[in-house]
Design a protein around this motif. Structure first.
Motif, mmCIF file in Angstrom:
data_model
loop_
_atom_site.group_PDB
_atom_site.id
_atom_site.type_symbol
_atom_site.label_atom_id
_atom_site.label_comp_id
_atom_site.label_asym_id
_atom_site.label_seq_id
_atom_site.Cartn_x
_atom_site.Cartn_y
_atom_site.Cartn_z
ATOM 1 N N PRO A 222 0.821 -1.229 0.000
ATOM 2 C CA PRO A 222 0.000 0.000 0.000
ATOM 3 C C PRO A 222 0.851 1.274 0.000
ATOM 4 N N MET B 89 1.812 2.968 -3.329
ATOM 5 C CA MET B 89 0.777 3.747 -4.033
ATOM 6 C C MET B 89 0.854 5.227 -3.641
ATOM 7 N N THR C 29 -7.419 7.848 -6.301
ATOM 8 C CA THR C 29 -7.475 6.387 -6.213
ATOM 9 C C THR C 29 -6.249 5.850 -5.471
ATOM 10 N N PHE D 224 -6.771 4.096 -1.772
ATOM 11 C CA PHE D 224 -6.398 2.686 -1.612
ATOM 12 C C PHE D 224 -5.110 2.557 -0.795
ATOM 13 N N GLU E 26 -5.741 0.445 2.460
ATOM 14 C CA GLU E 26 -5.033 -0.832 2.542
ATOM 15 C C GLU E 26 -3.892 -0.769 3.559
ATOM 16 N N TYR F 206 -3.517 -3.307 6.476
ATOM 17 C CA TYR F 206 -2.289 -4.100 6.530
ATOM 18 C C TYR F 206 -1.722 -4.145 7.944
ATOM 19 N N VAL G 107 -5.975 -7.321 3.439
ATOM 20 C CA VAL G 107 -5.688 -6.360 2.350
ATOM 21 C C VAL G 107 -6.237 -6.859 1.013
ATOM 22 N N ALA G 108 -6.085 -8.147 0.747
ATOM 23 C CA ALA G 108 -6.485 -8.700 -0.559
ATOM 24 C C ALA G 108 -7.961 -8.425 -0.858
ATOM 25 N N HIS H 40 -8.237 -4.922 -1.940
ATOM 26 C CA HIS H 40 -7.508 -4.675 -3.188
ATOM 27 C C HIS H 40 -8.269 -5.161 -4.419
ATOM 28 N N ARG H 41 -9.333 -5.977 -4.172
ATOM 29 C CA ARG H 41 -10.128 -6.478 -5.308
ATOM 30 C C ARG H 41 -10.734 -5.325 -6.110
ATOM 31 N N TYR H 42 -10.994 -4.220 -5.446
ATOM 32 C CA TYR H 42 -11.651 -3.081 -6.116
ATOM 33 C C TYR H 42 -10.650 -2.200 -6.870
ATOM 34 N N TYR H 43 -9.341 -2.332 -6.537
ATOM 35 C CA TYR H 43 -8.335 -1.419 -7.089
ATOM 36 C C TYR H 43 -8.162 -1.551 -8.607
#
Ligand code: HEM
Length: 169
Positions: A49, A52, A110, A114, A118, A122, A129-130, A133-136
């Motif tokens: 994370p 980003m 974004t 995120f 995240e 974390y 986190v996963a 992260h599905r939406y990222y």
């Protein structure tokens, strides 16, 4: 006395300056010790994370929002001066500005949302986190494409403007 309308390229300059303002505040914040320790603990600058937020969000708000928008305005201003011909399309100038600016705002937001979301997950429970992260991927794909459309309008306008030089001799 009637005010003359602002030059169409002025908004590029204002938006570029605004993105530099956000980008430089971001830059200072990410070296302040407690924030630096937090970013390092969530993977910055190498991955996770933290990556980003630093360097991705920081790099793009300054490089694309600050530098590229200013370069786009400068080349749109310089082309008629250097070529002695008008730009191919003023509508493409507008599209360049709005797609690039909205793309930078979307890309930065974004990455920051995120990155922070995240990052907090974390430190609480790395396994969660996963799920977030599905939406990222779909969101970053949409905002990246919006930013890309801004670049492609610019490239098309410059290349079509150059083509008019050869077409009309
Ligand atoms: C539509 C335009 C663009 C998109 C969608 C985009 C997207 C990305 C993505 C997804 C990464 C991360 C790759 C990774 O996970 O490590 C990246 C890295 C980077 N981009 Fe862009 N980019 C764009 C334009 C630019 C431009 C014009 C510049 C510079 C003028 C730039 C500078 C960078 C830098 C410096 C990095 C590396 C950051 C690092 O890891 O140190 N990008 N870009």
């Amino acid at each position: 006395m009637q005010k003359s309308p602002a030059h169409p390229l002025l908004k590029f300059l204002v938006m570029s300056t605004t993105f530099f303002l956000v980008g430089t505040i971001h830059g200072v914040l990410q070296v302040i010790h407690p924030i630096r320790v937090w970013l390092d603990s969530i993977g910055s600058p190498y991955g996770g994370p933290g990556h980003m937020i630093d360097p991705l969000a920081h790099a793009h708000i300054n490089m694309v929002g600050g530098v590229v928008l200013m370069v786009m305005a400068a080349s749109y201003y310089l082309f008629p001066v250097l070529a002695g011909r008008p730009l191919y399309s003023h509508r493409l100038v507008q599209h360049t500005f709005w797609w690039t600016s909205l793309g930078v705002v979307g890309f930065y937001t974004t990455l920051m949302v995120f990155g922070v979301w995240e990052g907090l997950l974390y430190l609480e429970n790395p396994d969660s986190v996963a799920e977030a992260h599905r939406y990222y991927p779909p969101v970053i794909a949409v905002v990246s494409t919006v930013m890309g459309v801004g670049f492609w309008c610019y490239f098309a306008n410059i290349f079509l403007s150059v083509r008019t030089l050869y077409k009309n001799g």
